[in-house]
Enzyme design. Structure first.
Site, short mmCIF file in Angstrom:
data_model
loop_
_atom_site.label_atom_id
_atom_site.label_comp_id
_atom_site.label_asym_id
_atom_site.label_seq_id
_atom_site.Cartn_x
_atom_site.Cartn_y
_atom_site.Cartn_z
N TRP A 1 14.44 -92.21 14.34
CA TRP A 1 14.57 -90.82 14.76
C TRP A 1 15.57 -90.61 15.89
CZ3 TRP A 1 13.64 -90.78 19.86
CH2 TRP A 1 12.80 -91.77 20.39
N ASN A 2 15.93 -91.66 16.61
CA ASN A 2 16.73 -91.44 17.83
C ASN A 2 18.19 -91.11 17.54
OD1 ASN A 2 17.02 -94.11 16.96
ND2 ASN A 2 17.39 -94.90 19.01
N LYS A 36 15.09 -93.84 3.59
CA LYS A 36 13.79 -93.35 4.08
C LYS A 36 13.98 -92.98 5.55
CE LYS A 36 10.68 -94.25 6.29
NZ LYS A 36 10.27 -93.56 7.58
N GLU A 91 18.04 -104.31 12.76
CA GLU A 91 18.51 -103.92 14.09
C GLU A 91 17.29 -103.41 14.83
OE1 GLU A 91 19.22 -101.78 17.04
OE2 GLU A 91 20.26 -100.36 15.73
N CYS A 113 18.27 -98.16 21.58
CA CYS A 113 17.97 -99.59 21.61
C CYS A 113 18.94 -100.36 22.49
CB CYS A 113 17.96 -100.16 20.20
SG CYS A 113 19.46 -99.81 19.27
N GLU A 155 10.38 -102.62 26.19
CA GLU A 155 11.51 -101.73 25.93
C GLU A 155 11.09 -100.34 26.40
OE1 GLU A 155 14.74 -100.75 22.43
OE2 GLU A 155 12.72 -101.31 21.84
#
Length: 481
Positions: free
Chosen positions: A154-155, A178, A254, A288, A383
């Site tokens: 979503w980011n 997806k 990733e 990320c 994270e």
């Protein structure tokens, strides 16, 4: 919603060139004010199987197109995205929350992958290798792997799709995307433009759902799907890898990151402050490759914090469509709670709040700076994925390298310094797939994006990116002499 072309705002799934309206739907909300934007078709495993069947049929057509023909259609898609960039950015901001100018940047960045791989489609070269005897000749060709399942986050709801889909299509593969249930509208808008661009039916399919696990299972378990490309968390990535292992599918992962940002004693402090700001607070820290741990040499520690705090305290948060807003809301309540708990844990263990530290109304956290951080705090190994800058102090090169590498992740890393001998040593010693030297922003279509360790494997972008979607075939010719 201020969109000129209303047909870009779709709520149906896109399978085999058709818009599929389902009776069962899920809601998509604006993270800024929790206003419902749309009811989107909630696909099932049956729909996913239909998409796989369509992609399988389309593969027989698309893979036989010449590279030039595939390239022209990709170029059509690229031009349409650029022409509609403002509308696409509005959709992105409404469903994801990032400021409009940042969203426009994402649209153009994502489109650059389509333009790049439209050209790379024409450069999938093979080899002629000297044979082992006069009777033999050896040739090598590259062929598309087949159907690709792309699972995206979503980011970056637009760029993470194009970064996977563009090389796959350029190679001759067909795709099933997806998207995240939080941001499906950007994916569907891209599908609308792909339809106008002239892709054959079934080449691009968008399966929207709130049941990510079952759709992911369908993609990983079906033998017709030859490749999975996943961007998301490390725990989910491990599940995807395990599920794909049963059929030895090609996989690109990733995953999570824990990026260090090191500032050495001889660094340009003003440049380092600016680079750290860009790396830490882009997309509200929800990337990320965002800086996660800031390591400052003790000799410049106080100066850096003073300048950094001045910059961070001036950040304007709010609605992404409002003028001057630099950081939008977090994506959901769970994300806010997680980061507030990281702040609480750190402060309870001795961390000092230099700026921010509090939750604001809605899905907002004040842009925060914490110092006196150590490795016993949860924030060291987590994270963060939010607007929290965690600062550590060091006094030697060997010490900071050890601290920086003390993580299971290995995606991005950054450092600032001027001594070129030190720069070479540190760049080689950092155990990360990407190293930013005197820069806080390094994502570009021309460079290979990806990590090592538990940040995943495979590369996206650059000349290397298309190889992830190709099989190498060796042909041995006998009886030539």
């Amino acid at each position: 919603m201020d969109i000129k072309d209303k047909s870009l705002l779709r709520s149906e799934a896109y399978i085999n060139g058709e818009w599929i309206k389902k009776e069962t739907t899920f809601s998509v909300y604006n993270p800024y004010n929790q206003v419902k934007i749309a009811e989107v078709s909630d696909c099932t495993q049956v729909d996913t199987e239909s998409a796989i069947t369509a992609a399988d049929h389309a593969f027989q057509i698309w893979s036989n197109y010449t590279a030039n023909k595939r390239s022209r259609i990709l170029q059509n898609w690229y031009k349409l995205i650029i022409e509609n960039a403002t509308d696409l950015a509005h959709i992105l901001t409404i469903e994801q929350g990032k400021p409009l100018q940042e969203a426009i940047g994402e649209i153009k960045y994502g489109a650059s992958y389509i333009e790049w791989f439209a050209e790379e489609a024409k450069r999938v070269y093979g080899d002629v290798i000297p044979g082992q005897s006069r009777k033999n000749r050896i040739t090598v060709i590259k062929q598309p792997v087949g159907i690709v399942g792309a699972i995206t986050p979503w980011n970056f709801p637009s760029a993470m799709i194009t970064r996977k889909v563009a090389p796959a299509l350029a190679a001759g593969c067909t795709v099933i995307v997806k998207p995240s249930e939080f941001t499906p509208l950007s994916a569907l808008a891209l599908a609308e433009l792909s339809d106008r661009a002239g892709f054959p039916k079934g080449v691009i399919n968008i399966v929207t759902t709130k049941d990510a696990a079952s759709i992911g299972q369908s993609l990983t378990s079906n033998s017709k799907v030859k490749k999975i490309s996943f961007t998301g968390s490390t725990p989910v990535g491990k599940i995807v890898l395990k599920q794909s292992a049963d059929q030895i599918k090609k996989v690109t992962l990733e995953l999570g990151g824990n990026a260090p940002f090191i500032v050495f004693a001889d660094a340009d402090i003003d440049a380092a402050v600016s680079g750290c700001y860009d790396s830490k607070f882009r997309n509200g820290g929800q990337t990320c490759v965002c800086t996660n741990r800031i390591f400052l040499h003790e000799s410049i520690h106080n100066e850096f914090i003073e300048k950094f705090a001045t910059k961070v305290k001036s950040i304007k948060t709010g609605y992404g469509l409002d003028k001057g807003v630099e950081i939008g809301p977090m994506i959901n309540e769970d994300a806010v709670i997680k980061d507030i708990n990281l702040i609480k844990d750190a402060t309870n263990k001795g961390a000092k709040v230099i700026a921010g530290g509090m939750r604001k109304k809605g899905l907002f956290i004040e842009p925060t700076i914490l110092c006196n951080i150590d490795s016993n705090m949860d924030i060291f190994s987590s994270e963060i994925f939010g607007p929290i800058a965690a600062i550590y102090k060091f006094n030697s090169e060997s010490e900071v390298i050890e601290m920086a590498n003390n993580t299971k992740y290995g995606l991005a890393s950054y450092f600032y310094g001027r001594d070129y001998a030190l720069i070479w040593r540190v760049a080689e010693a950092l155990e990360f797939g990407m190293v930013g030297i005197n820069t806080g922003l390094m994502s570009t279509v021309t460079a290979p994006f990806g990590g090592i360790k538990e940040s995943g494997f495979g590369r996206e972008g650059s000349k290397y990116g298309i190889d992830e979607y190709l099989n190498i075939k060796y042909m041995c010719w006998g009886g030539v002499e």
